[in-house]
Design an enzyme around this catalytic site. Structure first.
Site, mmCIF file in Angstrom:
data_model
loop_
_atom_site.group_PDB
_atom_site.id
_atom_site.type_symbol
_atom_site.label_atom_id
_atom_site.label_comp_id
_atom_site.label_asym_id
_atom_site.label_seq_id
_atom_site.Cartn_x
_atom_site.Cartn_y
_atom_site.Cartn_z
ATOM 1 N N SER A 1 3.618 2.745 -8.152
ATOM 2 C CA SER A 1 3.034 4.058 -7.854
ATOM 3 C C SER A 1 2.500 4.713 -9.117
ATOM 4 C CB SER A 1 4.088 5.005 -7.284
ATOM 5 O OG SER A 1 4.724 4.439 -6.200
ATOM 6 N N HIS B 1 -1.037 -0.248 -3.329
ATOM 7 C CA HIS B 1 -0.133 0.905 -3.315
ATOM 8 C C HIS B 1 0.047 1.389 -1.875
ATOM 9 C CE1 HIS B 1 0.833 5.306 -4.420
ATOM 10 N NE2 HIS B 1 1.921 4.577 -4.375
ATOM 11 N N GLU C 1 -3.858 2.268 -0.986
ATOM 12 C CA GLU C 1 -4.735 2.286 -2.160
ATOM 13 C C GLU C 1 -4.790 0.868 -2.722
ATOM 14 O OE1 GLU C 1 -4.498 6.729 -4.095
ATOM 15 O OE2 GLU C 1 -2.755 5.459 -4.395
ATOM 16 N N ASN D 1 -1.723 10.336 -6.042
ATOM 17 C CA ASN D 1 -0.715 11.036 -6.829
ATOM 18 C C ASN D 1 -1.328 11.863 -7.953
ATOM 19 O OD1 ASN D 1 1.565 10.509 -5.353
ATOM 20 N ND2 ASN D 1 1.948 8.535 -6.341
#
Ligand code: 3HC
Length: 655
Positions: free
Chosen positions: A410, A431, A443, A481
Site C-alpha cells: 500500500s 494494490h 490499482e 492513499n
C-alpha cells in the site's frame, strides 16, 4: 429472404410475409439518430407493403439494444425522437414482436415494451439502468413497465436500476417467452400463431391493483440506497403516476422530468463516471501487446488481504496456490478462504456445488516451492520493505522464468522491491482494497521497469477478476492513499482551526459520502496510521504544519470502534459524540495558540474538495495518474466518494 436497407444501421429481410428488422449499430446497438430514422423508414415500408403482415425487431451481434445513445445527450435533439418512435411502434396497425437476442437496456427495453410481444434468448439481460446515469426512463418505461408487472415491482426495478436475467423477466411478466435456440424462427411462429390478441398494446393495459404497503416498501427500500440522488425519487413518483394518471399526461410528465434531469449536474457527473469506467485500464500502445496466459495464481500470505485475493481468484475460475510460513498457518489460511466462500453461499452468490468446485482448485501449503507451478504470484505479506524484498529475492529462485510477480504493497516503493530482484521487468503492483473479494477497485501499479506484456497481463487478470483496474505510476500511497492523505490532512487542519469531527462528518454525509471521515477512521482502527506517523516522524519536515490530535487519541488508547472509543464513543454499536474527544481537541488548539472559529457545511466540503482536487492535479502532472477520470474512479470505488458528484476531480472542475 431478400435484403432491404433502411439506413446505415437498420436493415431487414423478408421471411415470406414477415419483415425481420435488424439493428446493427456496434458496439451496443444504441438508439442513435440513424437507428431511429432507419426504424421509422422500416415502419413506413411495412405500413404500405401489403405483403408484410407482421414485423420482428432484433439486434445484430450479442446485444438487442443497449439503450439511448448516451453520446447524444447534451446535443440538440434530432427527430424522430425516441418517444415518437416508441409511440409509433405501439400504435402500429400490424403486430410487432421484439426478438431480444441479448441485453435490452433503458431505451432498448422501452422499445421492446412498446412491441406487441417479447421473446428473448435465455442469456438476455434486461433492465432500466437510467438512474445510474442520473436520469429516469424517458420513452415510456415508467408507464409501460408497471402495466406489465405492477407498481411495486416496477419501482424496485427502475428506482434501483436493476438489470435482471431473462428468466426472472419472464417470471415477472415482462417477457412472453424464452427461446432456446432459433429466436427469430420462434418469434415468427409466435407472431403467426398468437394465442393472445396479436396487437396487445402495453400502454392500454390497466395497472394491476396493489396494496399501497407493498409499493411504499419498494419505494422506501430504493430510497435508502439513493444517498440523496434525485433520479430514484423522481422514478418512483413517475411509476406511481401510471395507476392514477392518463397515459398521455404521464408520458408528458415523464419526458419533462427526463429532460430536466438529463441536462442537470447529477446526470453530467454520472455520465462522466460511465465514460471514465470505459476508459479505465486503457493504456496507450498496450492494445497491441498480448497478455501472458494466467491460469494458476500463487498467493503468498493468506491473512485478511491474501484470503480475499484468493477468494476473488477462485471466483474467477483460477487455480490458486496459497503459501504460508507454517503448516498451521496454511491450515488457518485455507479455513479463512473457505470461510469467505461460505459467506458467498449464505448470500446466495455461490451454491454448495460451486463451493466444492472452488475448493478443488485451491491448495494452501507451507512449501513455497509449490509456486513453481504459478503463472502469477501475488504477495500479500506484512507491509515492510525488508520482508517484501527478501521474499521477492527468494521467489526469484522458485518461480518460472516467464511467471509474473505482483506486490500488494500500500505504501512501499515497488521500484525498490523490483530493483532488488533478478528480473525487475516482471514485477508489477496490484494494490487490492479490503475486502479484496468484494471491493471492485484495483490499482495496477506500472513500475519503472515493468514490461508492457506484464502490465497487459495484470490488466487482463484484473478484468477477469471482475475488478475495475486503474493504472497508476509509483508514488507513496499510489493514487488513492495520496488523495486520501491530502483529504485527511485538510480535515485535521479544520479540526485544529475550530471544526469538530461530527461537524465534518455531517457535512460529508450530507454531500453523499456513506460515512464521514472520522467515523471511517473509527471503523478501520487508528493504530496502523499512528504507527506509520511514528515511523515518519524523524523524516518529517519540521516546518510543515502537523496536527497532533489523532496522536493524542491513540496515546489515550482510543483506537476506534473495536475498543469502543476513537473519534467517537460506541455503545452497543451506536456512535455518539464523546466530550473527552472534544476536550482533547480543545487542548491541542490551546497548545498551539489557535482561537477556534466556526465552519459552515459548505466551507467544510469546499475545502476538502479543493484539497483533493489539488492533490489530483499534482498526480496528473507527475504522470502518476493518466486521466482525471481515473482519480475520480479511485475515490468513488475505494473511498466512498459519491458517484453522483462525479468524483473529486469532476467536482473541483478538473474535467
Ligand atoms: N450509448 C452510447 N455508447 C454506449 C452505450 C450507450 N447507451 N452503452 C455502451 N456504450 C459504449 C461504451 O461507451 C463503450 O465505448 P468504447 O468502446 O468507446 O469505450 C462501448 O459501448 C462498449 O461498452 P462496454 O465496455 O460497457 O461493453 P460491455 O459489453 O461490457 O457492456 C452494456 C455493454 C451492458 C450495454 C454496457 O455498455 C452498458 O451498461 N451500457 C449502458 C446501458 C444504459 O445505461 N442504457 C440506458 C441508456 S439511457 C436511456 O436509454 C434513456 C432512455 O430511457 C430514453
Amino acid at each position: 429472404m431478400s435484403a432491404l436497407r433502411f439506413s446505415d444501421t437498420v436493415s431487414a429481410k423478408l421471411a415470406d410475409d414477415i419483415l425481420v428488422v435488424t439493428i446493427d449499430n456496434p458496439p451496443v446497438n444504441a438508439l442513435s439518430a440513424d437507428v431511429r430514422a432507419g426504424l421509422m423508414v422500416a415502419l413506413d415500408r411495412a405500413e404500405v407493403d401489403k405483403a408484410v403482415t407482421a414485423i420482428i425487431l432484433t439486434g445484430a451481434g450479442s446485444t438487442f439494444i443497449g439503450g439511448a445513445d448516451i453520446r447524444e445527450f447534451g446535443k440538440p435533439p434530432v427527430e424522430p425522437t425516441l418517444p415518437q418512435l416508441v409511440a409509433r411502434i405501439e400504435d402500429f396497425a400490424k403486430p410487432i414482436a421484439a426478438a431480444i437476442n441479448g441485453v435490452a437496456l433503458g431505451g432498448g427495453l422501452e422499445v421492446a415494451l412498446a412491441c406487441h410481444r417479447r421473446l428473448a434468448s435465455p442469456d438476455a439481460k434486461i433492465g432500466m439502468p437510467e438512474v445510474k446515469l442520473g436520469i429516469v426512463p424517458g420513452a415510456g418505461g415508467t408507464q409501460r413497465l408497471p402495466r406489465l408487472i405492477g407498481t411495486a415491482a416496477a419501482v424496485e426495478l427502475i428506482a434501483n436500476g436493476r438489470v435482471i436475467p431473462a428468466g426472472e423477466a419472464q417470471r415477472l411478466g415482462i417477457l412472453d417467452d424464452l427461446s432456446d435456440g432459433a429466436l427469430i424462427e420462434d418469434s415468427i411462429t409466435a407472431i403467426r400463431h398468437a394465442a393472445m390478441p396479436s396487437l396487445r398494446r402495453t400502454g392500454t393495459l390497466p395497472v394491476p391493483p396493489e396494496t399501497s404497503e407493498s409499493i411504499d416498501k419498494a419505494a422506501t427500500e430504493a430510497m435508502r440506497k439513493a444517498r440523496g440522488q434525485r433520479a430514484p425519487a423522481e422514478a418512483i413518483r413517475l411509476v406511481r403516476l401510471a395507476a392514477t394518471t392518463s397515459l398521455a399526461d404521464a408520458l408528458a410528465e415523464e419526458r419533462r422530468t427526463f429532460v430536466e434531469l438529463r441536462d442537470g449536474e447529477e446526470a453530467a457527473a454520472l455520465r462522466h463516471v460511465f465514460f471514465a469506467e470505459r476508459a479505465a485500464g486503457k493504456v496507450e500502445g498496450l492494445e497491441k501487446v498480448s497478455p501472458r496466459g494466467i491460469e494458476t495464481v500463487g498467493i503468498v500470505g493468506t491473512g485478511l488481504m491474501g484470503s480475499g485475493i484468493a477468494a476473488a481468484a477462485l471466483n474467477a475460475g483460477y487455480r490458486v496456490i496459497g503459501v504460508e510460513q507454517t503448516p498451521e498457518g496454511a491450515d488457518k489460511g485455507r479455513e479463512r478462504i473457505a470461510g469467505l466462500l461460505d459467506k458467498s453461499v449464505q448470500s446466495g452468490r455461490l451454491d454448495a456445488a460451486g463451493r466444492e468446485e472452488h475448493l478443488a482448485r485451491l491448495t494452501v501449503s507451507a512449501d513455497a516451492e509449490e509456486l513453481a507451478q504459478a503463472d502469477l504470484v501475488v504477495e500479500a505479506v506484512f507491509d515492510d520493505l525488508a520482508v517484501k524484498t527478501a521474499l521477492f529475492q527468494r521467489l526469484d529462485g522458485i518461480i518460472r522464468a516467464d511467471a509474473i510477480l505482483a506486490t500488494n504493497t500500500s505504501y512501499l516503493d515497488p521500484n525498490v522491491i523490483a530493483a532488488a530482484t533478478a528480473h525487475p521487468e516482471r514485477i508489477v503492483g496490484l494494490h487490492f482494497f479490503s475486502p479484496a473479494n468484494i471491493m471492485r477497485l484495483l490499482e495496477v501499479v506500472n513500475c519503472k521497469r515493468t514490461a508492457p506484456d506484464v502490465l497487459a497481463s495484470a490488466l487482463a487478470f484484473a478484468k477477469r477478476l471482475g475488478k475495475l483496474p486503474i493504472v497508476c505510476g509509483v508514488t507513496e500511497g499510489f493514487i488513492g492513499n495520496r488523495i486520501f492523505s491530502a483529504y485527511r490532512r485538510e480535515a485535521e487542519f479544520m479540526l485544529e482551526d475550530g471544526a469538530l469531527p461530527q461537524e465534518i462528518d455531517a457535512a460529508l454525509e450530507a454531500y453523499g459520502f456513506p460515512m464521514g471521515l472520522f467515523a471511517v477512521y473509527d471503523m478501520a482502527g487508528l493504530e496502523i496510521a499512528w504507527a506509520r506517523r511514528k515511523r515518519q516522524a524523524a523524516t518529517r519536515d519540521p516546518a510543515a504544519r502537523y496536527v497532533v490530535i489523532a496522536d493524542r487519541l491513540c496515546e489515550a488508547g482510543r483506537f476506534g470502534q473495536k475498543v469502543g472509543r476513537g473519534w467517537y464513543a460506541y455503545s452497543q454499536g451506536r456512535r455518539s459524540v464523546d466530550p473527552e474527544v472534544t476536550a482533547k481537541i480543545e487542548a491541542a488548539r490551546k497548545e498551539k495558540g489557535v482561537t477556534p472559529r466556526g465552519f459552515t457545511t459548505d466551507e467544510i466540503v469546499a475545502r476538502l474538495l479543493r484539497a483533493m482536487g489539488d492533490e489530483g492535479k499534482a498526480l496528473l502532472s507527475e504522470h502518476v495518474a493518466a486521466r482525471p477520470g481515473d482519480i475520480d474512479l479511485v475515490m468513488i470505488n475505494g473511498y466512498g466518494f459519491p458517484a453522483h458528484k462525479g468524483g473529486p476531480m469532476f467536482a473541483a472542475g478538473h474535467r
